[in-house]
Write a protein that holds these residues in place. Structure first.
Motif, PDB file in Angstrom:
ATOM      1  N   ALA A  99      49.233  30.118  43.419  1.00 22.80           N
ATOM      2  CA  ALA A  99      48.955  30.889  44.684  1.00 22.80           C
ATOM      3  C   ALA A  99      49.602  32.415  44.278  1.00 22.80           C
ATOM      4  O   ALA A  99      48.930  33.526  44.745  1.00 22.80           O
ATOM      5  CB  ALA A  99      49.928  30.451  45.764  1.00 22.80           C
ATOM      6  N   THR A 100      50.653  32.758  43.467  1.00 22.99           N
ATOM      7  CA  THR A 100      51.225  33.851  42.963  1.00 22.99           C
ATOM      8  C   THR A 100      49.890  34.448  41.975  1.00 22.99           C
ATOM      9  O   THR A 100      49.503  35.644  42.140  1.00 22.99           O
ATOM     10  CB  THR A 100      52.370  33.725  42.213  1.00 22.99           C
ATOM     11  OG1 THR A 100      53.404  33.069  42.930  1.00 22.99           O
ATOM     12  CG2 THR A 100      52.957  34.870  41.654  1.00 22.99           C
ATOM     13  N   GLY A 101      49.246  33.638  41.195  1.00 19.44           N
ATOM     14  CA  GLY A 101      48.311  34.023  40.464  1.00 19.44           C
ATOM     15  C   GLY A 101      47.067  34.559  41.390  1.00 19.44           C
ATOM     16  O   GLY A 101      46.394  35.607  40.913  1.00 19.44           O
ATOM     17  N   LYS A 102      46.722  33.987  42.202  1.00 17.99           N
ATOM     18  CA  LYS A 102      45.697  34.380  43.243  1.00 17.99           C
ATOM     19  C   LYS A 102      45.896  35.965  43.783  1.00 17.99           C
ATOM     20  O   LYS A 102      45.179  36.574  44.063  1.00 17.99           O
ATOM     21  CB  LYS A 102      45.440  33.462  44.326  1.00 17.99           C
ATOM     22  CG  LYS A 102      44.888  32.064  43.957  1.00 17.99           C
ATOM     23  CD  LYS A 102      44.562  31.079  45.076  1.00 17.99           C
ATOM     24  CE  LYS A 102      43.924  29.770  44.598  1.00 17.99           C
ATOM     25  NZ  LYS A 102      43.932  28.665  45.682  1.00 17.99           N
ATOM     26  N   LEU A 103      47.106  35.900  44.150  1.00 13.63           N
ATOM     27  CA  LEU A 103      47.535  37.304  44.640  1.00 13.63           C
ATOM     28  C   LEU A 103      47.435  38.498  43.614  1.00 13.63           C
ATOM     29  O   LEU A 103      46.900  39.380  43.998  1.00 13.63           O
ATOM     30  CB  LEU A 103      49.188  37.329  45.377  1.00 13.63           C
ATOM     31  CG  LEU A 103      49.756  38.677  45.781  1.00 13.63           C
ATOM     32  CD1 LEU A 103      48.686  39.091  46.937  1.00 13.63           C
ATOM     33  CD2 LEU A 103      51.064  38.538  45.802  1.00 13.63           C
ATOM     34  N   ILE A 104      48.006  38.053  42.650  1.00 15.65           N
ATOM     35  CA  ILE A 104      47.575  38.909  41.284  1.00 15.65           C
ATOM     36  C   ILE A 104      46.346  39.551  41.275  1.00 15.65           C
ATOM     37  O   ILE A 104      45.781  40.613  40.713  1.00 15.65           O
ATOM     38  CB  ILE A 104      48.675  38.608  40.097  1.00 15.65           C
ATOM     39  CG1 ILE A 104      50.191  38.365  40.489  1.00 15.65           C
ATOM     40  CG2 ILE A 104      48.308  39.196  38.868  1.00 15.65           C
ATOM     41  CD1 ILE A 104      50.953  37.590  39.319  1.00 15.65           C
ATOM     42  N   ALA A 105      45.577  38.403  41.029  1.00 16.92           N
ATOM     43  CA  ALA A 105      44.100  38.610  40.761  1.00 16.92           C
ATOM     44  C   ALA A 105      43.411  39.544  41.855  1.00 16.92           C
ATOM     45  O   ALA A 105      42.861  40.270  41.614  1.00 16.92           O
ATOM     46  CB  ALA A 105      43.167  37.367  40.646  1.00 16.92           C
ATOM     47  N   ALA A 106      43.778  38.961  42.992  1.00 16.66           N
ATOM     48  CA  ALA A 106      43.153  39.724  44.200  1.00 16.66           C
ATOM     49  C   ALA A 106      43.555  41.239  44.138  1.00 16.66           C
ATOM     50  O   ALA A 106      42.914  42.005  44.649  1.00 16.66           O
ATOM     51  CB  ALA A 106      43.675  39.076  45.482  1.00 16.66           C
ATOM     52  N   ALA A 107      44.702  41.587  43.945  1.00 21.48           N
ATOM     53  CA  ALA A 107      45.175  42.814  43.941  1.00 21.48           C
ATOM     54  C   ALA A 107      44.954  43.713  42.568  1.00 21.48           C
ATOM     55  O   ALA A 107      45.363  44.906  42.697  1.00 21.48           O
ATOM     56  CB  ALA A 107      46.688  43.058  43.968  1.00 21.48           C
ATOM     57  N   ASP A 108      44.206  42.902  41.577  1.00 21.70           N
ATOM     58  CA  ASP A 108      44.007  43.469  40.234  1.00 21.70           C
ATOM     59  C   ASP A 108      45.276  44.175  39.522  1.00 21.70           C
ATOM     60  O   ASP A 108      45.168  45.114  38.786  1.00 21.70           O
ATOM     61  CB  ASP A 108      42.887  44.527  40.480  1.00 21.70           C
ATOM     62  CG  ASP A 108      42.127  44.880  39.282  1.00 21.70           C
ATOM     63  OD1 ASP A 108      42.040  44.147  38.333  1.00 21.70           O
ATOM     64  OD2 ASP A 108      41.825  46.293  38.962  1.00 21.70           O
ATOM     65  N   TRP A 109      46.259  43.174  39.589  1.00 23.36           N
ATOM     66  CA  TRP A 109      47.453  43.538  38.808  1.00 23.36           C
ATOM     67  C   TRP A 109      47.437  42.525  37.536  1.00 23.36           C
ATOM     68  O   TRP A 109      46.461  41.839  37.549  1.00 23.36           O
ATOM     69  CB  TRP A 109      48.663  43.021  39.535  1.00 23.36           C
ATOM     70  CG  TRP A 109      48.884  43.730  41.037  1.00 23.36           C
ATOM     71  CD1 TRP A 109      48.486  44.888  41.137  1.00 23.36           C
ATOM     72  CD2 TRP A 109      49.540  43.140  42.001  1.00 23.36           C
ATOM     73  NE1 TRP A 109      48.886  45.562  42.582  1.00 23.36           N
ATOM     74  CE2 TRP A 109      49.605  44.363  42.893  1.00 23.36           C
ATOM     75  CE3 TRP A 109      50.450  42.239  42.356  1.00 23.36           C
ATOM     76  CZ2 TRP A 109      50.222  44.067  44.187  1.00 23.36           C
ATOM     77  CZ3 TRP A 109      51.007  41.854  43.474  1.00 23.36           C
ATOM     78  CH2 TRP A 109      50.892  42.973  44.326  1.00 23.36           C
TER      79      TRP A 109
END
Length: 283
Positions: free
Chosen positions: A205-215
């Motif tokens: 889930a943390t990785g999905k947020l990072i990817a979605a925010a383009d971090w």
């Protein structure tokens, strides 16, 4: 047998959650007065509502948030998420009174009671452990300059692939983890490896947020340290290496200038870094 490179975020997250539950850090939560809970929870909820109002959050975005929060829990990634994105501020608030050595975040991968090895200590590692040999040595003193001869240094680090023992399959139980008491003069010497930069787990889930925010998900190479002595405040920190490309954009925002090592070639195919600790007395 599953290898470390096949580690999944869910496995790592579950391990971090279990470790936190067993750590005893949940003790005392009932001692927080209602007024304090009202203040903190109230302001947190208000801040979330202010964001929704300011940016006109849609129901689609709201439902995605709910689904993501559920997934963080199912993946066991709350320790990871909070340690990466919030702990650096909590650590700074709680240690800004100190006169001694600067600290840093603990992160989600600490495990207590690592094997005790006398100084000079060589960390447990595989016979073919990859990575540049690294020696870390120094002293532990009080703010008054007295040697703290009953101090101990706990150390843990990722291997050359960026994985931690106890949180990735295929690694020996205590790989690159140890507790090292200082010697009779308050000095320590630890032999290990120089770890590599790594990405925090990205398939959860943390990785999905990072990817979605383009971090990006990178952390600079670092050593984890805890230094303790009776009558003194526990020091938790991470030590970093000059020149790492992620020192300035660490996803966990935990790098401080005072935590940069200065490793030098030691003529034996490795590097040696000297780092002295000064501990504050307990109030």
């Amino acid at each position: 047998m599953t290898s470390e490179v096949e580690a999944r975020a869910a496995d790592s997250g579950a391990g971090a959650t279990d470790t936190f539950r067993q750590s005893g850090k949940l003790q005392g939560e009932a001692d927080i007065p209602p007024e304090r809970v009202n203040l903190l929870a109230g302001e947190l909820i208000k801040a979330a509502n202010d964001v929704a109002e300011k940016h006109e959050v849609t129901y689609e975005e709201f439902n995605i948030l709910k689904a993501w929060l559920i997934q963080v829990g199912e993946d066991g990634e709350w320790p990871l998420f909070l340690d990466v994105f919030l702990e650096h501020t909590v650590e700074d608030v709680n240690t800004r009174h100190r006169e001694g050595t600067k600290g840093s975040i603990e992160g989600p991968y600490y495990v207590p009671d690592a094997p005790t090895i006398s100084s000079p200590a060589t960390l447990p590692m595989r016979p073919d452990e990859k990575g540049t040999p690294l020696t870390l040595k120094g002293s532990v003193t009080s703010t008054g300059g007295e040697a703290l001869t009953d101090a101990k240094v706990e150390i843990w680090l990722a291997d050359d692939e960026g994985f931690y023992s106890r949180f990735a399959p295929g690694l020996p139980e205590w790989n690159l983890r140890a507790t090292v008491p200082v010697d009779s003069e308050g000095n320590y010497e630890i032999h290990g490896i120089k770890p590599a930069p790594y990405q925090i787990p990205t398939d959860g889930a943390t990785g999905k947020l990072i990817a979605a925010a383009d971090w990006h998900a990178w952390r600079p190479a670092h050593l984890h340290i805890k230094v303790s002595a009776p009558g003194h405040e526990l020091l938790t920190q991470q030590l970093y290496f000059p020149g790492d490309q992620h020192n300035d954009d660490d996803i966990a925002a935990a790098v401080k200038p005072e935590l940069l090592l200065d490793p030098q070639p030691n003529g034996e195919g490795g590097e040696t870094a000297v780092y002295d600790y000064v501990l504050d007395a307990q109030a």
